[in-house]
Enzyme design. Structure first.
Site: not given
Length: 270
Positions: A68, A145, A147, A152
């Site tokens: 990314d 979380d 990800h 996400e």
């Protein structure tokens, strides 16, 4: 299900990854590595670099694709993933920088408003990975979380590389790389999708510390759901999850994972 390996510390995890990838490069000199940023992979990259140099492994043909990149940062920004990958992987391993790619390379800090250019970058990146023959080993970290990459919660499990809006918690977590100032952390990114990640032949996810325990519990023993994007690893035929004791603390079947790894045949690598 994924193979779960519980280790003492990041260095032990790094040695497992380093040995796996070094052996891959020996067998396949033009191996394609999937690369991640963040703190979790650093010990793994250090271990691989040590093996490469000690065993004089030729890495001149090795190729790499990063997961990314932030949108809106110039490639020269020290916290761009273009800069980070070159600093933590390309230089220590001695890779050919022309063979290592980051999703934002073609954008070079293009503003979010340049919709046509940014929208085309994702499909082009997926096509470049496919043209290279696909990724052999993809290293992954995991967010608190759940990800992976910048996918996400709520991300499609079939998604390709595309633009995403970063969750506030992710920006808070990453502010440590930006002088602890969340206002310096970009709000958008371009990331390989879950569907892109799942096409890699081997996935290796690393997680350390109590802060990752809930995400690891959901990833390994929870249901497969976009609520925890990393849970998609349960669908992969060759996924390895390496965690320390704190990150493994909420797993219900820790004893089995330890037993299975301790009794693994010597010929069977991760």
């Amino acid at each position: 299900m994924a193979e779960v390996i519980i280790v003492k510390n990041e260095e032990e995890a790094g040695e497992i990854y380093g040995r796996c990838v070094a052996d891959l490069i020996k067998a396949k000199p033009d191996a394609v590595l999937g690369l991640a940023t963040g703190s979790s992979p650093l010990a793994a990259y250090r271990a691989l670099a040590k093996i490469v140099h000690e065993e004089h492994i030729d890495v001149s043909q090795v190729r790499g694709f990063a997961l990314d990149e932030y949108l809106g940062l110039p490639l020269t920004h020290p916290e761009s993933y273009h800069s980070t990958i070159h600093r933590t992987v390309v230089e220590p391993l001695g890779l050919d920088p022309t063979k290592v790619h980051v999703p934002g390379d073609v954008l070079n800090g293009a503003p979010l408003e340049d919709g046509d250019k940014i929208a085309a970058a994702g499909p082009a990146y997926d096509a470049a990975i496919e043209a290279a023959g696909g990724i052999d080993v993809q290293i992954l970290g995991i967010g608190t979380d759940g990800h992976i990459g910048f996918n996400e919660p709520g991300s499609s499990l079939a998604s390709g590389t595309r633009v995403k809006t970063l969750a506030e918690q992710t920006r808070i977590d990453n502010a440590r790389f930006f002088d602890n100032d969340i206002n310096q952390v970009p709000t958008h990114c371009i990331t390989q999708g879950i569907g892109t990640v799942l096409k890699a032949r081997h996935l290796v996810l690393l997680a350390f510390g109590a802060g990752k325990a809930e995400a690891i519990e959901e990833t390994v023993e929870g249901g497969v759901s976009a609520f925890c994007p990393a849970s998609a690893l349960q669908l992969h035929p060759h996924a390895t999850i390496i965690v320390d004791e704190e990150a493994a603390s909420r797993l219900r079947h820790k004893d089995y994972y330890r037993y299975a790894f301790a009794h693994k045949p010597a010929w069977q690598c991760i």
